[in-house]
Design a protein around this motif. Structure first.
Motif, PDB file in Angstrom:
ATOM      1  N   GLY A   8      65.524  92.055  -4.752  1.00 10.53           N
ATOM      2  CA  GLY A   8      64.995  92.637  -3.560  1.00 10.53           C
ATOM      3  C   GLY A   8      65.193  91.944  -2.328  1.00 10.53           C
ATOM      4  O   GLY A   8      64.739  92.107  -1.208  1.00 10.53           O
ATOM      5  N   GLY A   9      65.621  90.516  -2.461  1.00  5.25           N
ATOM      6  CA  GLY A   9      65.823  89.759  -1.682  1.00  5.25           C
ATOM      7  C   GLY A   9      67.071  90.245  -0.475  1.00  5.25           C
ATOM      8  O   GLY A   9      67.664  91.482  -0.743  1.00  5.25           O
ATOM      9  N   GLY A  10      67.611  89.520   0.469  1.00  5.59           N
ATOM     10  CA  GLY A  10      68.737  90.011   1.312  1.00  5.59           C
ATOM     11  C   GLY A  10      68.759  89.284   2.799  1.00  5.59           C
ATOM     12  O   GLY A  10      68.074  88.143   2.852  1.00  5.59           O
ATOM     13  N   LEU A  11      69.339  89.833   3.555  1.00 12.76           N
ATOM     14  CA  LEU A  11      69.631  89.281   4.791  1.00 12.76           C
ATOM     15  C   LEU A  11      68.886  90.045   6.035  1.00 12.76           C
ATOM     16  O   LEU A  11      69.160  91.291   5.924  1.00 12.76           O
ATOM     17  CB  LEU A  11      71.106  89.037   5.064  1.00 12.76           C
ATOM     18  CG  LEU A  11      71.648  88.646   6.517  1.00 12.76           C
ATOM     19  CD1 LEU A  11      70.859  87.223   6.880  1.00 12.76           C
ATOM     20  CD2 LEU A  11      72.950  88.531   6.812  1.00 12.76           C
ATOM     21  N   VAL A  12      68.126  89.341   6.567  1.00 11.42           N
ATOM     22  CA  VAL A  12      67.370  90.257   7.502  1.00 11.42           C
ATOM     23  C   VAL A  12      67.094  89.377   8.789  1.00 11.42           C
ATOM     24  O   VAL A  12      67.152  88.264   8.889  1.00 11.42           O
ATOM     25  CB  VAL A  12      65.973  90.741   7.051  1.00 11.42           C
ATOM     26  CG1 VAL A  12      65.185  89.523   6.833  1.00 11.42           C
ATOM     27  CG2 VAL A  12      65.525  91.556   7.761  1.00 11.42           C
ATOM     28  N   GLN A  13      67.101  90.138   9.974  1.00 11.64           N
ATOM     29  CA  GLN A  13      66.871  89.395  11.290  1.00 11.64           C
ATOM     30  C   GLN A  13      65.322  89.107  11.413  1.00 11.64           C
ATOM     31  O   GLN A  13      64.594  89.457  10.861  1.00 11.64           O
ATOM     32  CB  GLN A  13      67.378  90.225  12.508  1.00 11.64           C
ATOM     33  CG  GLN A  13      68.799  90.798  12.497  1.00 11.64           C
ATOM     34  CD  GLN A  13      69.083  91.525  14.009  1.00 11.64           C
ATOM     35  OE1 GLN A  13      68.514  92.214  14.258  1.00 11.64           O
ATOM     36  NE2 GLN A  13      70.260  91.290  14.265  1.00 11.64           N
ATOM     37  N   ALA A  14      65.170  87.916  12.458  1.00 12.41           N
ATOM     38  CA  ALA A  14      63.822  87.626  12.598  1.00 12.41           C
ATOM     39  C   ALA A  14      62.945  88.921  12.949  1.00 12.41           C
ATOM     40  O   ALA A  14      63.534  89.679  13.757  1.00 12.41           O
ATOM     41  CB  ALA A  14      63.772  86.464  13.669  1.00 12.41           C
ATOM     42  N   ARG A  15      61.732  88.893  12.480  1.00 12.75           N
ATOM     43  CA  ARG A  15      60.649  89.828  12.756  1.00 12.75           C
ATOM     44  C   ARG A  15      61.110  91.145  11.804  1.00 12.75           C
ATOM     45  O   ARG A  15      60.261  92.107  11.973  1.00 12.75           O
ATOM     46  CB  ARG A  15      60.593  90.373  14.196  1.00 12.75           C
ATOM     47  CG  ARG A  15      60.223  89.147  15.139  1.00 12.75           C
ATOM     48  CD  ARG A  15      60.293  89.494  16.754  1.00 12.75           C
ATOM     49  NE  ARG A  15      61.484  89.882  17.111  1.00 12.75           N
ATOM     50  CZ  ARG A  15      62.349  88.960  17.477  1.00 12.75           C
ATOM     51  NH1 ARG A  15      62.019  87.812  17.451  1.00 12.75           N
ATOM     52  NH2 ARG A  15      63.353  89.302  18.145  1.00 12.75           N
ATOM     53  N   GLY A  16      62.014  91.063  10.953  1.00 12.26           N
ATOM     54  CA  GLY A  16      62.219  92.263  10.155  1.00 12.26           C
ATOM     55  C   GLY A  16      61.268  91.974   8.753  1.00 12.26           C
ATOM     56  O   GLY A  16      60.466  91.057   8.687  1.00 12.26           O
ATOM     57  N   SER A  17      61.676  93.066   7.902  1.00 17.07           N
ATOM     58  CA  SER A  17      60.751  93.179   6.763  1.00 17.07           C
ATOM     59  C   SER A  17      61.800  93.179   5.515  1.00 17.07           C
ATOM     60  O   SER A  17      62.821  93.701   5.453  1.00 17.07           O
ATOM     61  CB  SER A  17      59.865  94.229   6.670  1.00 17.07           C
ATOM     62  OG  SER A  17      58.725  94.252   7.720  1.00 17.07           O
ATOM     63  N   LEU A  18      61.146  92.641   4.325  1.00 19.65           N
ATOM     64  CA  LEU A  18      61.839  92.724   3.033  1.00 19.65           C
ATOM     65  C   LEU A  18      60.737  93.045   2.161  1.00 19.65           C
ATOM     66  O   LEU A  18      59.562  92.371   2.414  1.00 19.65           O
ATOM     67  CB  LEU A  18      62.597  91.563   2.660  1.00 19.65           C
ATOM     68  CG  LEU A  18      64.192  91.631   3.281  1.00 19.65           C
ATOM     69  CD1 LEU A  18      64.461  90.131   2.954  1.00 19.65           C
ATOM     70  CD2 LEU A  18      64.685  92.497   2.771  1.00 19.65           C
ATOM     71  N   ARG A  19      60.998  93.491   1.066  1.00 24.17           N
ATOM     72  CA  ARG A  19      59.997  93.581  -0.316  1.00 24.17           C
ATOM     73  C   ARG A  19      60.450  93.293  -1.408  1.00 24.17           C
ATOM     74  O   ARG A  19      60.945  94.171  -2.053  1.00 24.17           O
ATOM     75  CB  ARG A  19      59.403  95.027  -0.163  1.00 24.17           C
ATOM     76  CG  ARG A  19      58.089  95.103  -0.931  1.00 24.17           C
ATOM     77  CD  ARG A  19      57.186  96.511  -0.754  1.00 24.17           C
ATOM     78  NE  ARG A  19      58.038  97.390  -1.980  1.00 24.17           N
ATOM     79  CZ  ARG A  19      57.394  98.438  -2.563  1.00 24.17           C
ATOM     80  NH1 ARG A  19      56.160  98.429  -2.557  1.00 24.17           N
ATOM     81  NH2 ARG A  19      58.132  99.204  -3.503  1.00 24.17           N
ATOM     82  N   PRO A  20      60.517  92.002  -1.772  1.00 22.95           N
ATOM     83  CA  PRO A  20      61.014  91.563  -3.229  1.00 22.95           C
ATOM     84  C   PRO A  20      60.170  92.121  -4.474  1.00 22.95           C
ATOM     85  O   PRO A  20      58.914  92.526  -3.821  1.00 22.95           O
ATOM     86  CB  PRO A  20      61.093  90.206  -3.191  1.00 22.95           C
ATOM     87  CG  PRO A  20      61.063  89.659  -1.660  1.00 22.95           C
ATOM     88  CD  PRO A  20      60.247  90.831  -0.978  1.00 22.95           C
ATOM     89  N   SER A  21      60.642  92.517  -5.448  1.00 19.59           N
ATOM     90  CA  SER A  21      59.889  92.695  -6.519  1.00 19.59           C
ATOM     91  C   SER A  21      60.158  91.914  -7.706  1.00 19.59           C
ATOM     92  O   SER A  21      61.143  91.389  -7.933  1.00 19.59           O
ATOM     93  CB  SER A  21      60.043  94.304  -6.952  1.00 19.59           C
ATOM     94  OG  SER A  21      61.295  94.633  -7.421  1.00 19.59           O
ATOM     95  N   CYS A  22      59.287  92.004  -8.661  1.00 21.15           N
ATOM     96  CA  CYS A  22      59.326  91.028  -9.885  1.00 21.15           C
ATOM     97  C   CYS A  22      58.901  92.124 -11.103  1.00 21.15           C
ATOM     98  O   CYS A  22      57.858  92.385 -11.154  1.00 21.15           O
ATOM     99  CB  CYS A  22      58.622  89.871  -9.710  1.00 21.15           C
ATOM    100  SG  CYS A  22      58.759  88.892 -11.384  1.00 21.15           S
ATOM    101  N   ALA A  23      59.677  92.466 -12.018  1.00 20.84           N
ATOM    102  CA  ALA A  23      59.458  93.194 -13.095  1.00 20.84           C
ATOM    103  C   ALA A  23      59.011  92.268 -14.383  1.00 20.84           C
ATOM    104  O   ALA A  23      59.824  91.519 -14.598  1.00 20.84           O
ATOM    105  CB  ALA A  23      60.795  94.016 -13.597  1.00 20.84           C
TER     106      ALA A  23
END
Length: 123
Positions: A8-23
């Protein structure tokens, strides 16, 4: 044995959002703690957040108010909701787990680790 798969990582611009997960799979117990650590290029790995199976949690001061850690116990999955991302949040994010109910920030307390997922925040 326990396996952790962090995605769930990735490239995003500043002030953006991401939601990594761990199973979390393999042996399961009724009590465990899961955490997130991160390592930026050229820096030591550092604690980000951790949560116990009963919901006790803590986050490092630098991400407080922006990052939220949560779990879905039915799915044995942990999430890190990252909002208002900053370039200084760029790092490889690793999930980790340990048996017990005490939320800790020390890497040496964690027994199992995921392979890491890259988060890159552009300015």
């Amino acid at each position: 044995q326990v396996q952790l798969a962090d995605t769930g990582g990735g490239l995003v611009q500043a002030r953006g959002s991401l939601r990594p997960s761990c199973a979390h799979s393999g042996r399961t117990f009724t009590s465990y703690v899961m955490g997130w650590f991160r390592q930026a290029l050229g820096k030591e790995r550092e604690f980000v957040a951790a949560i116990s199976r009963n919901g006790d949690n803590t986050v490092v001061e630098s991400v407080k108010g922006r990052f939220t850690i949560s779990t879905d116990n039915a799915k044995n999955t942990m999430y890190l909701q990252m909002n208002r991302l900053k370039p200084e949040d760029t790092a490889v994010y690793y999930c980790a787990s340990r048996w017990g109910m005490t939320v800790t920030q020390s890497q040496s307390d964690y027994d199992y680790w995921g392979q890491g997922t890259q988060v890159t925040v552009s300015s």
